[in-house]
Motif scaffolding. Structure first.
Motif, PDB file in Angstrom:
ATOM      1  N   VAL A 148       0.844  -1.199   0.000  1.00 55.56           N
ATOM      2  CA  VAL A 148       0.000   0.000   0.000  1.00 55.56           C
ATOM      3  C   VAL A 148       0.877   1.247   0.000  1.00 55.56           C
ATOM      4  O   VAL A 148       0.674   2.176  -0.785  1.00 55.56           O
ATOM      5  N   TRP A 149       1.869   1.272   0.882  1.00 52.18           N
ATOM      6  CA  TRP A 149       2.790   2.410   0.982  1.00 52.18           C
ATOM      7  C   TRP A 149       3.453   2.694  -0.367  1.00 52.18           C
ATOM      8  O   TRP A 149       3.509   3.844  -0.810  1.00 52.18           O
ATOM      9  N   ASP A 150       3.928   1.647  -1.012  1.00 53.60           N
ATOM     10  CA  ASP A 150       4.622   1.795  -2.289  1.00 53.60           C
ATOM     11  C   ASP A 150       3.710   2.319  -3.393  1.00 53.60           C
ATOM     12  O   ASP A 150       4.181   2.953  -4.336  1.00 53.60           O
ATOM     13  N   GLY A 151       2.417   2.052  -3.274  1.00 50.92           N
ATOM     14  CA  GLY A 151       1.476   2.484  -4.298  1.00 50.92           C
ATOM     15  C   GLY A 151       1.005   3.922  -4.165  1.00 50.92           C
ATOM     16  O   GLY A 151       0.282   4.418  -5.024  1.00 50.92           O
ATOM     17  N   LEU A 152       1.390   4.584  -3.096  1.00 49.30           N
ATOM     18  CA  LEU A 152       0.954   5.960  -2.854  1.00 49.30           C
ATOM     19  C   LEU A 152       2.103   6.937  -3.051  1.00 49.30           C
ATOM     20  O   LEU A 152       3.257   6.612  -2.755  1.00 49.30           O
ATOM     21  N   ASN A 153       1.775   8.148  -3.498  1.00 47.72           N
ATOM     22  CA  ASN A 153       2.800   9.181  -3.558  1.00 47.72           C
ATOM     23  C   ASN A 153       2.904   9.838  -2.180  1.00 47.72           C
ATOM     24  O   ASN A 153       2.070   9.580  -1.295  1.00 47.72           O
ATOM     25  N   PRO A 154       3.911  10.682  -1.926  1.00 49.14           N
ATOM     26  CA  PRO A 154       4.097  11.256  -0.593  1.00 49.14           C
ATOM     27  C   PRO A 154       2.881  12.014  -0.048  1.00 49.14           C
ATOM     28  O   PRO A 154       2.569  11.909   1.144  1.00 49.14           O
ATOM     29  N   VAL A 155       2.171  12.755  -0.873  1.00 47.60           N
ATOM     30  CA  VAL A 155       0.987  13.485  -0.407  1.00 47.60           C
ATOM     31  C   VAL A 155      -0.111  12.502  -0.005  1.00 47.60           C
ATOM     32  O   VAL A 155      -0.757  12.659   1.039  1.00 47.60           O
ATOM     33  N   GLU A 156      -0.325  11.477  -0.832  1.00 49.05           N
ATOM     34  CA  GLU A 156      -1.327  10.461  -0.511  1.00 49.05           C
ATOM     35  C   GLU A 156      -0.958   9.711   0.764  1.00 49.05           C
ATOM     36  O   GLU A 156      -1.827   9.404   1.590  1.00 49.05           O
ATOM     37  N   ARG A 157       0.323   9.415   0.953  1.00 54.24           N
ATOM     38  CA  ARG A 157       0.775   8.716   2.171  1.00 54.24           C
ATOM     39  C   ARG A 157       0.447   9.527   3.407  1.00 54.24           C
ATOM     40  O   ARG A 157      -0.082   9.000   4.389  1.00 54.24           O
ATOM     41  N   ASP A 158       0.762  10.836   3.369  1.00 54.36           N
ATOM     42  CA  ASP A 158       0.489  11.693   4.530  1.00 54.36           C
ATOM     43  C   ASP A 158      -1.004  11.763   4.816  1.00 54.36           C
ATOM     44  O   ASP A 158      -1.434  11.666   5.969  1.00 54.36           O
ATOM     45  N   GLY A 159      -1.808  11.930   3.773  1.00 58.16           N
ATOM     46  CA  GLY A 159      -3.250  12.019   3.958  1.00 58.16           C
ATOM     47  C   GLY A 159      -3.845  10.730   4.479  1.00 58.16           C
ATOM     48  O   GLY A 159      -4.663  10.732   5.406  1.00 58.16           O
ATOM     49  N   PHE A 160      -3.427   9.611   3.889  1.00 58.19           N
ATOM     50  CA  PHE A 160      -3.938   8.310   4.310  1.00 58.19           C
ATOM     51  C   PHE A 160      -3.546   8.018   5.758  1.00 58.19           C
ATOM     52  O   PHE A 160      -4.376   7.563   6.561  1.00 58.19           O
ATOM     53  N   ALA A 161      -2.303   8.304   6.116  1.00 61.97           N
ATOM     54  CA  ALA A 161      -1.847   8.071   7.491  1.00 61.97           C
ATOM     55  C   ALA A 161      -2.631   8.938   8.472  1.00 61.97           C
ATOM     56  O   ALA A 161      -3.015   8.475   9.554  1.00 61.97           O
ATOM     57  N   SER A 162      -2.893  10.185   8.103  1.00 57.72           N
ATOM     58  CA  SER A 162      -3.663  11.076   8.963  1.00 57.72           C
ATOM     59  C   SER A 162      -5.079  10.555   9.183  1.00 57.72           C
ATOM     60  O   SER A 162      -5.582  10.531  10.310  1.00 57.72           O
ATOM     61  N   ILE A 163      -5.707  10.116   8.106  1.00 55.96           N
ATOM     62  CA  ILE A 163      -7.066   9.571   8.212  1.00 55.96           C
ATOM     63  C   ILE A 163      -7.070   8.314   9.079  1.00 55.96           C
ATOM     64  O   ILE A 163      -7.923   8.148   9.954  1.00 55.96           O
ATOM     65  N   LEU A 164      -6.117   7.419   8.863  1.00 54.67           N
ATOM     66  CA  LEU A 164      -6.061   6.197   9.665  1.00 54.67           C
ATOM     67  C   LEU A 164      -5.855   6.489  11.141  1.00 54.67           C
ATOM     68  O   LEU A 164      -6.448   5.831  12.003  1.00 54.67           O
ATOM     69  N   ARG A 165      -5.014   7.482  11.452  1.00 52.92           N
ATOM     70  CA  ARG A 165      -4.793   7.829  12.862  1.00 52.92           C
ATOM     71  C   ARG A 165      -6.091   8.254  13.537  1.00 52.92           C
ATOM     72  O   ARG A 165      -6.358   7.904  14.683  1.00 52.92           O
ATOM     73  N   VAL A 166      -6.904   9.022  12.837  1.00 53.28           N
ATOM     74  CA  VAL A 166      -8.175   9.488  13.404  1.00 53.28           C
ATOM     75  C   VAL A 166      -9.146   8.316  13.542  1.00 53.28           C
ATOM     76  O   VAL A 166      -9.721   8.090  14.599  1.00 53.28           O
ATOM     77  N   ILE A 167      -9.333   7.567  12.467  1.00 50.14           N
ATOM     78  CA  ILE A 167     -10.318   6.485  12.467  1.00 50.14           C
ATOM     79  C   ILE A 167      -9.929   5.354  13.414  1.00 50.14           C
ATOM     80  O   ILE A 167     -10.762   4.829  14.156  1.00 50.14           O
ATOM     81  N   LEU A 168      -8.647   4.978  13.408  1.00 48.52           N
ATOM     82  CA  LEU A 168      -8.228   3.849  14.240  1.00 48.52           C
ATOM     83  C   LEU A 168      -8.108   4.203  15.720  1.00 48.52           C
ATOM     84  O   LEU A 168      -8.009   3.315  16.559  1.00 48.52           O
ATOM     85  N   ALA A 169      -8.143   5.482  16.031  1.00 50.86           N
ATOM     86  CA  ALA A 169      -8.099   5.877  17.441  1.00 50.86           C
ATOM     87  C   ALA A 169      -9.364   5.430  18.175  1.00 50.86           C
ATOM     88  O   ALA A 169      -9.357   5.275  19.390  1.00 50.86           O
ATOM     89  N   SER A 170     -10.428   5.205  17.429  1.00 51.71           N
ATOM     90  CA  SER A 170     -11.683   4.772  18.037  1.00 51.71           C
ATOM     91  C   SER A 170     -12.424   3.860  17.067  1.00 51.71           C
ATOM     92  O   SER A 170     -12.866   4.313  16.000  1.00 51.71           O
ATOM     93  N   ALA A 171     -12.561   2.607  17.440  1.00 48.30           N
ATOM     94  CA  ALA A 171     -13.291   1.659  16.582  1.00 48.30           C
ATOM     95  C   ALA A 171     -14.729   2.121  16.388  1.00 48.30           C
ATOM     96  O   ALA A 171     -15.292   1.968  15.303  1.00 48.30           O
ATOM     97  N   ASP A 172     -15.317   2.711  17.422  1.00 51.25           N
ATOM     98  CA  ASP A 172     -16.693   3.198  17.313  1.00 51.25           C
ATOM     99  C   ASP A 172     -16.794   4.327  16.294  1.00 51.25           C
ATOM    100  O   ASP A 172     -17.763   4.408  15.542  1.00 51.25           O
ATOM    101  N   LEU A 173     -15.796   5.205  16.260  1.00 52.92           N
ATOM    102  CA  LEU A 173     -15.787   6.290  15.282  1.00 52.92           C
ATOM    103  C   LEU A 173     -15.723   5.729  13.872  1.00 52.92           C
ATOM    104  O   LEU A 173     -16.468   6.159  12.983  1.00 52.92           O
ATOM    105  N   GLY A 174     -14.853   4.764  13.645  1.00 52.50           N
ATOM    106  CA  GLY A 174     -14.750   4.151  12.327  1.00 52.50           C
ATOM    107  C   GLY A 174     -16.050   3.503  11.903  1.00 52.50           C
ATOM    108  O   GLY A 174     -16.498   3.666  10.759  1.00 52.50           O
TER     109      GLY A 174
END
Length: 93
Positions: free
Chosen positions: A48-74
């Protein structure tokens, strides 16, 4: 007939340490199944990491941090996405 329990430790090992040669991540597992799962998941994460460019990596990581912080939120976010799809005629995937 042996009276020893049939455990990983009794068979000669009790854990395995893994270290990724690409990123240096380290994991310790206690079963063969856990080892296979850890290696597979980490390999998939690199794909997955290899398939994303640097901007996409930062955005995806940011979204995952928010969503994975709470299973209920996801779960609630996905429920909203499912409810909104028919209303907006859009895709959720």
């Amino acid at each position: 007939m042996s009276t020893e329990p049939d455990t990983p430790a009794a068979r000669g090992w009790d854990q395995a340490a893994l270290r990724c040669g690409r990123c240096g991540a380290e994991r310790t597992v206690t079963t063969e199944d856990a080892y296979l799962k850890a290696v597979g998941l980490h390999t998939d994460a690199h794909a997955v990491w290899d398939g994303l460019n640097p901007v996409e990596r930062d955005g995806f990581a940011s979204i995952l941090r928010v969503i994975l912080a709470s299973a209920d939120l996801g779960a609630e976010f996905l429920a909203i996405a499912d409810r909104m799809k028919p209303l907006r005629g859009g895709s959720t995937s």
